[in-house]
Write a protein that holds these residues in place. Structure first.
Motif, PDB file in Angstrom:
ATOM      1  N   PRO A  92       0.447  -1.423  -0.043  1.00 33.91           N
ATOM      2  CA  PRO A  92       0.300  -0.052  -0.115  1.00 33.91           C
ATOM      3  C   PRO A  92       0.530   1.278  -0.087  1.00 33.91           C
ATOM      4  N   CYS A  93       0.626   2.357  -0.878  1.00 29.69           N
ATOM      5  CA  CYS A  93       1.079   3.319  -0.783  1.00 29.69           C
ATOM      6  C   CYS A  93       0.499   4.573   0.355  1.00 29.69           C
ATOM      7  N   GLY A  94      -0.410   4.627   1.083  1.00 26.23           N
ATOM      8  CA  GLY A  94      -0.296   5.626   1.834  1.00 26.23           C
ATOM      9  C   GLY A  94      -0.794   6.755   1.184  1.00 26.23           C
ATOM     10  N   GLU A  95      -0.889   6.758  -0.226  1.00 27.02           N
ATOM     11  CA  GLU A  95      -1.802   8.635  -1.080  1.00 27.02           C
ATOM     12  C   GLU A  95      -2.160   8.273  -1.414  1.00 27.02           C
ATOM     13  N   CYS A  96      -2.440   7.216  -2.039  1.00 21.76           N
ATOM     14  CA  CYS A  96      -3.606   6.721  -3.144  1.00 21.76           C
ATOM     15  C   CYS A  96      -5.454   7.373  -2.383  1.00 21.76           C
ATOM     16  N   TYR A 106      -7.563  -2.039  -0.633  1.00 22.32           N
ATOM     17  CA  TYR A 106      -7.613  -1.811  -2.132  1.00 22.32           C
ATOM     18  C   TYR A 106      -6.503  -0.920  -3.102  1.00 22.32           C
ATOM     19  N   CYS A 107      -5.432  -0.187  -1.942  1.00 22.20           N
ATOM     20  CA  CYS A 107      -4.576   0.456  -2.872  1.00 22.20           C
ATOM     21  C   CYS A 107      -4.493   0.565  -3.699  1.00 22.20           C
ATOM     22  N   PHE A 108      -4.866   1.401  -4.087  1.00 20.75           N
ATOM     23  CA  PHE A 108      -5.097   2.109  -6.084  1.00 20.75           C
ATOM     24  C   PHE A 108      -3.570   2.059  -6.941  1.00 20.75           C
TER      25      PHE A 108
HETATM   26 ZN   LIG Z   1      -2.570   3.650  -1.892  1.00 19.00          ZN
END
Ligand SMILES: [Zn+2]
Ligand SMILES: NC(=O)c1ccc[n+]([C@@H]2O[C@H](COP(=O)([O-])OP(=O)(O)OC[C@H]3O[C@@H](n4cnc5c(N)ncnc54)[C@H](O)[C@@H]3O)[C@@H](O)[C@H]2O)c1
Ligand SMILES: [Zn+2]
Length: 363
Positions: A92-96, A106-108
Motif C-alpha cells: 500500500p502506497c499510503g497516498e492514493c 484496496y490500494c490503487f
Molecule cells: Zn494506496
C-alpha cells in the motif's frame, strides 16, 4: 552492477515458457534485491502465459515466493540484507484515494520496483503481478518484501504470498465468515483449499467443497471440508440446499474463474448471503443474471483482490500460526521442482495432478 541470473519467461502468447538469462539491477531508492529461495507456480502464471491477463510480453513469471534480502536501496529502513521475506503483490502506497480513506487493502497505486528487469538484449520484462520471482534473484519495491519468522521453510512460506493468502482472505476478510456460518467453496485448487482453511479459522460450522475432480474433493476433505460435492455428477446448488435445510450457504466463494461456476455460487446462497469471487476470469467471459434475483436475494457480491489482505499485518501472523501448528500449509506443497520444470508444472496443474508445484532455488 546488474545481476545476470536465470529466469522463467513467457515470450510469446501460448508458447511454452523458456529459461533464459535475465538482468536484474541493483536496488535503487525504495527497492530491494531478493535472492529467491522458493516460488510456487500459480494458476495466474498460466493466465499470463496464455494471454488471459494482458499482452505485455515478455513476462517474467512467478509471484508466490520467499527468499532472503540481498541488498536494499539507500533509503530503505524496514528491511535489511539477510532478512527472510515473503513477497507481496500489494504494497500500500499510503497516498492514493483508497489509502487516504483508510482502506489500504484496496490500494490503487501499490508500489513496485521502478527499474525494469530486462532480457540480456535490454528488452524490459513485465514481471507477473509486479514481482517476477521464477528467477534466482528479483527486484521489488521494498514494501513488497515482508519480513517473517525465518523458522518457516521457504517453499511453504512463499505460498502465503499469493494463492494461500488470496483464499484465506477471501473467506476471512472479503466474505467476512464468522462463527457458525455455512460456507461453500467452488473450485478446490490452491486458492479454494486455502478458502476452506480460512473458513475454518474464522469459525465456520459447515464448509462445503465443490469441484469436478474427485481427487481435489479428497484433498478438500483433508483440509477440513465437512462435506464435498462433485459438480460434474450433480447440481451443486441443489446439493448445497439439501445440506442447509433447503436454504443455501451464508457465504459462497468462487475459486475457479468461470461464469457457470459464478452462477452456481450466486444461486447457492441463502437470502442475504455473500458471494465472493476469487477466481480470475478471462476478458471475454460474461455473466448474465435476472435483476429480480439480484435484488430479491439481497446480500452482497464481492470480488476478492488478494483476499483484501494487508501483507504487513497478515503474513507474519499467518507464518506464526503455521509455526504453532494451527495452519496446515505444508499440505499445499505437492512437489518441489527446478526452474526447468515449470512448463511441466503447468501441464500438471491443468491435469489436476497438483495443488502447488514449488520451484526451490536456494534451499
Ligand atoms: Zn494506496
Ligand atoms: N483473487 C485473487 O487475488 C487470486 C489470487 C490467486 C489466484 N487467483 C485465481 O483463482 C483461481 C484458482 O487458482 P488456483 O491456483 O487455485 O487454481 P487450480 O488450478 O489449483 O484450481 C482450480 C480448481 O477448479 C476446479 N474446477 C475447474 N472447473 C471447475 C468447475 N466447472 N466447477 C468446479 N470446479 C472446477 C479444478 O478442478 C481445480 O481444482 C484462478 O482463476 C486464479 O487465477 C485469484
Ligand atoms: Zn498467484
Amino acid at each position: 552492477m546488474p545481476h545476470e541470473v536465470k529466469g522463467v519467461i513467457s515470450r510469446t502468447k501460448g508458447e511454452p515458457v523458456e529459461i533464459t538469462t535475465i538482468s536484474v539491477p541493483d536496488p535503487g531508492p525504495g527497492e530491494a534485491l531478493v535472492a529467491v529461495q522458493a516460488c510456487g507456480v500459480c494458476h495466474t502464471d498460466l493466465h499470463y502465459k496464455v494471454g488471459a491477463i494482458n499482452d505485455d510480453y515478455p513476462f517474467l513469471l512467478g509471484h508466490e515466493a520467499a527468499g532472503r534480502v540481498e541488498a536494499v536501496g539507500e533509503d530503505v529502513t524496514e528491511i535489511e540484507p539477510g532478512d527472510f521475506v515473503v513477497l507481496a503483490w500489494r504494497a500500500p502506497c499510503g497516498e492514493c484515494r483508497s489509502c487516504k480513506r483508510g482502506r489500504p487493502w484496496y490500494c490503487f497505486e501499490s508500489a513496485n520496483a521502478t527499474q525494469p528487469m530486462t532480457l540480456s538484449d535490454g528488452t524490459p520484462l513485465s514481471p507477473a503481478l509486479g514481482i517476477g520471482a521464477l528467477a534466482s534473484k528479483t527486484l521489488v519495491a521494498a514494501g513488497q518484501a515482508i519480513k517473517v519468522n525465518p523458522d518457516a521453510p521457504p517453499e511453504t512460506a512463499g505460498l502465503i504470498g499469493c494463492g494461500v493468502m488470496a483464499g484465506l482472505g477471501a473467506a476471512m476478510y472479503t466474505g467476512g465468515v464468522t462463527r457458525g456460518d455455512t460456507v461453500a467453496v467452488f473450485g478446490c485448487g490452491g486458492v479454494g483449499d486455502a478458502a476452506i482453511l480460512g473458513a475454518k479459522l474464522a469459525g465456520a460450522a459447515k464448509v462445503i467443497g465443490v469441484d469436478i475432480d474427485p481427487t481435489k474433493l479428497k484433498w478438500a476433505e483433508d483440509f477440513g471440508a465437512t462435506h464435498t460435492i462433485d459438480s460434474s455428477k450433480r447440481d451443486p446448488v441443489e446439493a448445497i440446499r439439501e445440506l442447509t435445510g433447503g436454504f443455501g450457504a451464508d457465504v459462497t466463494i468462487e475459486a475457479v474463474g468461470h461464469p457457470d461456476v459464478m452462477k452456481q455460487a450466486f444461486f447457492a446462497r441463502d437470502l442475504a448471503g455473500t458471494l465472493v469471487q476469487a477466481g480470475v476470469p478471462n476478458p471475454t467471459m460474461m455473466i448474465e443474471l435476472p435483476m429480480i434475483e439480484f435484488y430479491g436475494r439481497g446480500g452482497a457480491l464481492k470480488p476478492a483482490w488478494y483476499g483484501d489482505c494487508l501483507p504487513t499485518r497478515d503474513f507474519p501472523m499467518l507464518i506464526d500460526l503455521y509455526l504453532q501448528g494451527r495452519l496446515d500449509l505444508d499440505r499445499f506443497v505437492s512437489e518441489r521442482i527446478g526452474l526447468d520444470d515449470v512448463e511441466d508444472a503447468f501441464r500438471k496443474m491443468e491435469a489436476g495432478e497438483v495443488l502447488r508445484s514449488v520451484v526451490v532455488l536456494h534451499p
